[in-house]
Motif scaffolding. Structure first.
Motif, PDB file in Angstrom:
ATOM      1  N   SER A  47       0.947  -1.233   0.124  1.00 15.96           N
ATOM      2  CA  SER A  47      -0.075  -0.062  -0.132  1.00 15.96           C
ATOM      3  C   SER A  47       0.879   1.125  -0.094  1.00 15.96           C
ATOM      4  O   SER A  47       1.886   1.326   0.679  1.00 15.96           O
ATOM      5  CB  SER A  47      -0.893   0.097   1.214  1.00 15.96           C
ATOM      6  OG  SER A  47      -0.317   0.247   2.247  1.00 15.96           O
ATOM      7  N   GLN A  48       0.353   2.193  -0.794  1.00 16.02           N
ATOM      8  CA  GLN A  48       1.107   3.660  -0.735  1.00 16.02           C
ATOM      9  C   GLN A  48       0.719   4.456  -0.017  1.00 16.02           C
ATOM     10  O   GLN A  48      -0.471   4.573   0.641  1.00 16.02           O
ATOM     11  CB  GLN A  48       1.050   4.174  -2.327  1.00 16.02           C
ATOM     12  CG  GLN A  48       1.603   3.223  -3.376  1.00 16.02           C
ATOM     13  CD  GLN A  48       1.262   3.746  -4.605  1.00 16.02           C
ATOM     14  OE1 GLN A  48       0.645   4.547  -4.842  1.00 16.02           O
ATOM     15  NE2 GLN A  48       1.990   3.381  -5.691  1.00 16.02           N
ATOM     16  N   VAL A  49       1.519   5.315   0.785  1.00  8.68           N
ATOM     17  CA  VAL A  49       1.356   6.452   1.405  1.00  8.68           C
ATOM     18  C   VAL A  49       0.352   7.543   0.945  1.00  8.68           C
ATOM     19  O   VAL A  49      -0.522   7.635   1.263  1.00  8.68           O
ATOM     20  CB  VAL A  49       2.521   6.986   2.311  1.00  8.68           C
ATOM     21  CG1 VAL A  49       2.117   8.087   3.150  1.00  8.68           C
ATOM     22  CG2 VAL A  49       3.181   5.846   3.010  1.00  8.68           C
ATOM     23  N   ILE A  50       0.741   7.861  -0.252  1.00  7.94           N
ATOM     24  CA  ILE A  50       0.155   8.990  -1.198  1.00  7.94           C
ATOM     25  C   ILE A  50      -0.226   8.262  -2.304  1.00  7.94           C
ATOM     26  O   ILE A  50       0.698   7.536  -3.076  1.00  7.94           O
ATOM     27  CB  ILE A  50       1.003  10.107  -1.207  1.00  7.94           C
ATOM     28  CG1 ILE A  50       1.698  10.822   0.110  1.00  7.94           C
ATOM     29  CG2 ILE A  50       0.522  11.107  -2.302  1.00  7.94           C
ATOM     30  CD1 ILE A  50       2.485  11.996  -0.023  1.00  7.94           C
ATOM     31  N   THR A  51      -1.322   8.369  -2.689  1.00 12.74           N
ATOM     32  CA  THR A  51      -1.686   7.771  -4.321  1.00 12.74           C
ATOM     33  C   THR A  51      -1.293   9.048  -5.188  1.00 12.74           C
ATOM     34  O   THR A  51      -1.803  10.086  -5.055  1.00 12.74           O
ATOM     35  CB  THR A  51      -3.370   7.767  -4.202  1.00 12.74           C
ATOM     36  OG1 THR A  51      -3.922   7.115  -3.199  1.00 12.74           O
ATOM     37  CG2 THR A  51      -3.780   7.156  -5.252  1.00 12.74           C
ATOM     38  N   PRO A  52      -0.633   8.499  -6.112  1.00 12.36           N
ATOM     39  CA  PRO A  52      -0.171   9.530  -7.244  1.00 12.36           C
ATOM     40  C   PRO A  52      -1.386   9.821  -8.219  1.00 12.36           C
ATOM     41  O   PRO A  52      -2.163   8.983  -8.486  1.00 12.36           O
ATOM     42  CB  PRO A  52       0.856   8.660  -8.035  1.00 12.36           C
ATOM     43  CG  PRO A  52       0.719   7.253  -7.458  1.00 12.36           C
ATOM     44  CD  PRO A  52      -0.017   7.115  -6.175  1.00 12.36           C
TER      45      PRO A  52
END
Length: 94
Positions: A47-52
């Motif tokens: 899982s990503q911290v910030i969604t691009p």
């Protein structure tokens, strides 16, 4: 007047690179992405911290359209130039 022509020429070269790169780029991962896959194949699925906003220079639902990649690259280049200009402008005023 010469500086404006130089900046315009550099901008045109950047736009040409943005237009050509989706068609010339390899579909096989290399560099950092390939290294991450070799170390831990599941690491790219974390899982990503910030969604691009534009992941992999595409928009959601349009991953196979190279023209969307061209548009995303051009927008990214314009944003990069604007940020760099703003930073250099603010530094040069001090």
């Amino acid at each position: 007047m010469e500086k404006k022509q130089l900046y315009f020429g550099i901008f045109i070269v950047a736009i040409v690179i943005c237009i050509l790169s989706p068609f010339l780029a390899s579909g096989d991962p290399d560099g950092l992405e390939a290294s991450a896959e070799h170390l831990n194949p599941d690491s790219l699925e974390a899982s990503q911290v910030i969604t691009p906003i534009m992941p992999d220079y595409t928009l959601e639902g349009m991953e196979d359209n190279p023209l969307v990649g061209v548009a995303c690259l051009i927008v990214g280049a314009i944003i990069s130039v604007a940020v760099a200009y703003g930073v250099f402008y603010s530094i040069s005023k001090k």
